[in-house]
Write a protein that holds these residues in place. Structure first.
Motif, PDB file in Angstrom:
ATOM      1  N   TRP A 117       0.789  -1.220   0.000  1.00  0.00           N
ATOM      2  CA  TRP A 117       0.000   0.000   0.000  1.00  0.00           C
ATOM      3  C   TRP A 117       0.827   1.278   0.000  1.00  0.00           C
ATOM      4  CZ3 TRP A 117      -3.810   2.449  -1.645  1.00  0.00           C
ATOM      5  CH2 TRP A 117      -4.281   3.619  -1.061  1.00  0.00           C
ATOM      6  N   PRO A 118       1.919   1.404   0.747  1.00  0.00           N
ATOM      7  CA  PRO A 118       2.699   2.652   0.656  1.00  0.00           C
ATOM      8  C   PRO A 118       3.160   2.982  -0.762  1.00  0.00           C
ATOM      9  CG  PRO A 118       3.367   1.398   2.586  1.00  0.00           C
ATOM     10  CD  PRO A 118       2.451   0.508   1.791  1.00  0.00           C
ATOM     11  N   VAL A 119       3.353   1.956  -1.604  1.00  0.00           N
ATOM     12  CA  VAL A 119       3.774   2.199  -2.993  1.00  0.00           C
ATOM     13  C   VAL A 119       2.571   2.593  -3.848  1.00  0.00           C
ATOM     14  CG1 VAL A 119       4.859   1.182  -5.024  1.00  0.00           C
ATOM     15  CG2 VAL A 119       5.661   0.557  -2.728  1.00  0.00           C
ATOM     16  N   THR A 120       1.511   1.776  -3.822  1.00  0.00           N
ATOM     17  CA  THR A 120       0.343   2.083  -4.654  1.00  0.00           C
ATOM     18  C   THR A 120      -0.379   3.334  -4.174  1.00  0.00           C
ATOM     19  OG1 THR A 120      -0.933   0.509  -3.327  1.00  0.00           O
ATOM     20  CG2 THR A 120      -0.029  -0.296  -5.395  1.00  0.00           C
ATOM     21  N   ARG A 121      -0.230   3.657  -2.885  1.00  0.00           N
ATOM     22  CA  ARG A 121      -0.859   4.889  -2.385  1.00  0.00           C
ATOM     23  C   ARG A 121      -0.308   6.102  -3.113  1.00  0.00           C
ATOM     24  NH1 ARG A 121       1.070   5.914   3.240  1.00  0.00           N
ATOM     25  NH2 ARG A 121       2.816   6.771   2.054  1.00  0.00           N
ATOM     26  N   ARG A 122       0.985   6.134  -3.364  1.00  0.00           N
ATOM     27  CA  ARG A 122       1.567   7.273  -4.095  1.00  0.00           C
ATOM     28  C   ARG A 122       1.018   7.341  -5.516  1.00  0.00           C
ATOM     29  NH1 ARG A 122       6.237   5.395  -1.280  1.00  0.00           N
ATOM     30  NH2 ARG A 122       7.004   4.324  -3.146  1.00  0.00           N
ATOM     31  N   GLU A 123       0.770   6.172  -6.119  1.00  0.00           N
ATOM     32  CA  GLU A 123       0.224   6.160  -7.475  1.00  0.00           C
ATOM     33  C   GLU A 123      -1.227   6.647  -7.490  1.00  0.00           C
ATOM     34  OE1 GLU A 123       0.850   2.164  -8.738  1.00  0.00           O
ATOM     35  OE2 GLU A 123       3.036   2.369  -8.817  1.00  0.00           O
ATOM     36  N   PHE A 124      -2.005   6.266  -6.472  1.00  0.00           N
ATOM     37  CA  PHE A 124      -3.370   6.786  -6.370  1.00  0.00           C
ATOM     38  C   PHE A 124      -3.360   8.292  -6.100  1.00  0.00           C
ATOM     39  CE2 PHE A 124      -4.752   2.359  -5.812  1.00  0.00           C
ATOM     40  CZ  PHE A 124      -5.895   2.369  -6.588  1.00  0.00           C
ATOM     41  N   ASP A 125      -2.419   8.754  -5.285  1.00  0.00           N
ATOM     42  CA  ASP A 125      -2.317  10.195  -5.050  1.00  0.00           C
ATOM     43  C   ASP A 125      -2.022  10.939  -6.345  1.00  0.00           C
ATOM     44  OD1 ASP A 125      -2.851   9.943  -2.381  1.00  0.00           O
ATOM     45  OD2 ASP A 125      -0.755  10.012  -1.729  1.00  0.00           O
ATOM     46  N   GLN A 126      -1.131  10.363  -7.146  1.00  0.00           N
ATOM     47  CA  GLN A 126      -0.815  11.002  -8.424  1.00  0.00           C
ATOM     48  C   GLN A 126      -2.030  11.014  -9.340  1.00  0.00           C
ATOM     49  OE1 GLN A 126       2.041   8.946 -10.847  1.00  0.00           O
ATOM     50  NE2 GLN A 126       2.735  10.817 -11.863  1.00  0.00           N
ATOM     51  N   LEU A 127      -2.811   9.927  -9.310  1.00  0.00           N
ATOM     52  CA  LEU A 127      -4.009   9.845 -10.145  1.00  0.00           C
ATOM     53  C   LEU A 127      -5.072  10.848  -9.707  1.00  0.00           C
ATOM     54  CD1 LEU A 127      -5.948   8.336 -12.182  1.00  0.00           C
ATOM     55  CD2 LEU A 127      -6.549   6.848 -10.246  1.00  0.00           C
ATOM     56  N   LEU A 128      -5.368  10.886  -8.409  1.00  0.00           N
ATOM     57  CA  LEU A 128      -6.529  11.633  -7.926  1.00  0.00           C
ATOM     58  C   LEU A 128      -6.210  13.030  -7.423  1.00  0.00           C
ATOM     59  CD1 LEU A 128      -8.338   8.722  -6.043  1.00  0.00           C
ATOM     60  CD2 LEU A 128      -8.856   9.636  -8.311  1.00  0.00           C
ATOM     61  N   LEU A 129      -4.981  13.250  -6.975  1.00  0.00           N
ATOM     62  CA  LEU A 129      -4.634  14.557  -6.403  1.00  0.00           C
ATOM     63  C   LEU A 129      -3.394  15.152  -7.041  1.00  0.00           C
ATOM     64  CD1 LEU A 129      -5.100  13.682  -2.603  1.00  0.00           C
ATOM     65  CD2 LEU A 129      -6.788  14.665  -4.155  1.00  0.00           C
ATOM     66  N   GLY A 130      -3.015  14.658  -8.213  1.00  0.00           N
ATOM     67  CA  GLY A 130      -1.737  15.047  -8.805  1.00  0.00           C
ATOM     68  C   GLY A 130      -1.744  16.420  -9.428  1.00  0.00           C
TER      69      GLY A 130
END
Length: 731
Positions: A688-701
């Motif tokens: 999750w710490p890795v995919t969380r950054r990818e979701f942040d980039q997707l939704l809040l980037g």
């Protein structure tokens, strides 16, 4: 002496004010009335402890036909009556009651139906009218008794309907007897009957034949009548139904392409004639056959995955489908996220938040984000809006306002007015519904997992109203782009590849030495998992060393009458053979997958297709060494299991898999070393710490829309990762 009145209260939902009900029950008691309460909800919502309460709902033994009937009841009131009418205890209470009372609108239809069968009873809506009815009966007991004598038995409408039903059942059963089957297929003048009458008779006979297990007769009936009926619409429906029945009976359709082409041709004719509703219904009939689970899920191969262009050719030739999938676009681009207030994220799913809950919880805890979560299944209005794809298709094909569109606008407008970004999990009915309207400045993100690519929903969606389409793997994205070529157009959404949100660190638990000789699978219930392949691997390994065994974690699916039934029977025979020697243990469903995986030393993926395979990754995170079949749906393509995982993990056949098992478990040191390497790899890639950054980039980037990446860079893929290999086994 004051006469005793029997009162039956029926509640379709828990009362908003239980205290009012309790007070009314006291009033009934003061009048000497005997009260029973029937509730269409569970005992956990019980609202009265002073009267006998009967809880009713779906019968314990209700089968698929009953469930389909319940699904067709579009209103809750209809479902309440369906279940109430099938509850023998409730029917007895209703026949004996003097006053029948609906406590809420959902119970009104049920009370009316019971009153048609017990005409002596007074039917009332609400507690106050019910109390007045009891008082009126007490004030004029002799007059009411005389009136009741004149109203014995059910109404004539109920009697007539029952007689018609009994005559129809008797006629159908006679018609589907051996002689009747020949009569109906050979002598009935189908060609001279109106098409509508032919369709009605055929549907009745078909249902009786299938219900009694006579699939061959049902298929012959539909195919014969399809050749003889004059109406092409009825013929197309019969051909499509014959194809579906063949799949249900466990065999491939004899003329799949012909049935699909006939259905689509009729839909196009209806569309040209301006009959949007009927055209939509026929398209859905054809697509229900094209995307039947027996063609893609209950089998080890799929014609859609093998050659999408050829399989979907009838749909791609359709003029109705061309209008349905034409780009309608949006008036303006999605707006950047606001800077003067928290970003508003609306997460939408329908009855499955398994892969979404971790993401929702994360953003709900973020101080700069406001989150709303909407499960369509729990919303009565939205559930009806997503229940029928034909209504959605008609809304597009008609080109003018529809009643469905009015209801959709009323429900959807408040959702879009609140949100900055809508994230729809699963590319299914809710995602298709969202694209029926211009979202305005709201950004729309849809995640497609796997099986949606083999469904009708991506075929009918307007992707020009989707900003970002998320996949969990490159090979799934490749397949989806082949299945839906519109996704390669210039106005198609950006595509992303982001793994599932998983907390993998907790799977790292100590393993006993004996786990080294245990192969494991997490989830084996679907045919796509192909557990027989894994059992073949086990046999080959045990030929060399009988200490090896297999642990199967999860439920086995019940195939019933389908193409999966033969596979399931063979798998059960395999289990019986290997289980006698203790080589296989079926653990079943468990809430403690972490604990179960401590017993597993080698985690196996034997699937014919996977989008990602969470169970395998969880097993690898636990320190089990992965053995991954080169998933046949994607083998030989640019992306697949060999690009998702390190090359040494992936094997081509059971013998290669057995050799890998023996090699990686040759010594305890080798096994533990490779298990630690596998765990470190998946945690560095998908925790999750890795995919969380990818979701942040997707939704809040980056708020600059043009700067958002098109996909996860190739450099992050696993193909270049090298696993240290074990030496040859020494026994």
């Amino acid at each position: 002496m004051r006469p005793v009145s029997k009162v039956l209260l029926i509640a379709g939902a828990p009362p908003a004010e239980p205290a009012v009900l309790e007070h009314a029950l006291g009033q009934f008691a003061q009048r000497g009335a005997h009260v029973d309460l029937a509730c269409y909800f569970g005992p956990e919502d019980a609202v009265a402890s002073t009267v006998p309460t009967l809880f009713f709902g779906p019968p314990a033994d209700h089968g698929p036909h009953f469930r389909r009937t319940a699904q067709r009841r579009r209103t809750k009131g209809g479902r309440v009556w369906l279940y109430a009418g099938h509850d023998a205890r409730l029917r007895r209470l209703a026949r004996a009651a003097h006053v029948l009372v609906a406590l809420d609108p959902d119970a009104v239809h049920t009370v009316w139906q019971f009153a048609q069968r017990n005409r002596r009873a007074d039917a009332r809506f609400g507690l106050a009218p019910a109390l007045r009815a009891v008082d009126e009966r007490a004030a004029r007991p002799f007059a009411r008794a005389l009136a009741d004598l004149c109203r014995v038995g059910p109404s004539w409408a109920v009697v007539r309907a029952a007689l018609k039903r009994r005559v129809k059942v008797a006629a159908v059963r006679a018609a589907v007897s051996t002689a009747g089957d020949v009569l109906c297929r050979g002598l009935l003048p189908v060609g001279r009957l109106p098409g509508r009458r032919v369709g009605s008779i055929a549907a009745t006979l078909h249902a009786e034949l299938v219900g009694t297990g006579r699939f061959d007769q049902a298929i012959r009936l539909d195919e014969e009548w399809a050749r003889r009926v004059a109406d092409p619409r009825v013929a197309a429906r019969l051909r499509c139904r014959a194809g579906q029945t063949q799949l249900r009976a466990g065999r491939a359709p004899r003329d799949l392409d012909g049935a699909l082409s006939a259905g689509v041709a009729v839909a196009d004719d209806l569309h040209r004639a301006g009959e949007a509703g009927r055209a939509a219904g026929m398209l859905v009939t054809a697509m229900n056959l094209a995307f039947h689970r027996g063609l893609h899920f209950d089998v080890l191969s799929s014609p859609l995955a093998a050659d999408p262009a050829r399989f979907l050719a009838p749909l791609r030739r359709s003029t109705a489908m061309a209008q349905l999938t034409a780009s309608r676009g949006r008036a303006r681009n999605a707006a950047p996220l606001p800077t003067d207030r928290p970003a508003r994220l609306l997460f939408v799913t329908r009855d499955n938040d398994y892969f979404l809950r971790r993401v929702v919880d994360h953003y709900a805890a973020e101080p700069g984000v406001e989150v709303r979560f909407h499960d369509i299944f729990t919303d009565e209005v939205a559930r009806r809006l997503t229940a029928d794809p034909a209504k959605m298709i008609q809304d597009v094909l008609s080109g003018e306002p529809t009643a469905y569109g009015d209801r959709l606008d009323e429900w959807l407008a408040p959702q879009l007015a609140w949100a900055d970004t809508v994230f729809v999990d699963w590319c299914l009915a809710p995602a298709a519904m969202m694209t029926l309207r211009d979202p305005g400045a709201v950004r729309v993100v849809v995640r497609l997992h796997s099986f949606e690519a083999f469904s009708l929903w991506p075929q009918i969606m307007d992707f020009t109203r989707v900003d970002d389409l998320v996949f969990v793997s490159d090979h799934l994205r490749d397949l989806t782009l082949d299945v839906v070529p519109r996704l390669r157009d210039a106005d198609a959404p950006r595509t992303w590849v982001i793994g599932n949100a998983m907390d993998l660190a907790g799977f790292r638990q100590p393993k006993a030495d004996a786990a080294r000789f245990t192969l494991g699978m997490v989830g084996f219930g679907s045919i796509a998992k192909d557990p027989r392949w894994a059992l073949d691997v086990l046999r080959l390994v045990r030929e060399r060393d009988p200490r090896y065994r297999m642990l199967l974690i999860g439920d086995a699916a019940n195939a019933g009458h389908s193409v999966a039934a033969g596979y399931r029977a063979a798998f059960e025979a395999d289990l019986a053979e290997l289980g006698r020697g203790g080589a296989v243990e079926v653990l079943g469903r468990t809430d403690d997958v972490v604990g179960a995986l401590t017993q597993v030393g080698v985690i196996v993926s034997s699937s014919v297709r996977e989008s990602f395979h969470c169970g395998l990754v969880e097993g690898a995170a636990s320190g089990a060494v992965p053995v991954v079949r080169d998933w046949p749906f994607f083998a030989g393509r640019a992306h697949g299991a060999r690009t998702l995982f390190p090359q040494p993990w992936v094997v081509g056949d059971p013998r290669a898999a057995a050799e890998r098992v023996l090699a990686v478990t040759a010594t305890e040191a080798t096994w533990r070393q490779l298990g630690e390497a596998a765990s470190a790899h998946v945690l560095s890639r998908w925790d999750w710490p890795v995919t969380r950054r990818e979701f942040d980039q997707l939704l809040l980037g980056d708020a600059d829309r043009g700067a958002w990446p098109m996909a996860v860079p190739d450099s992050r893929r696993a193909a270049g990762t090298v696993e240290p290999e074990a030496s040859s086994p020494t026994r």
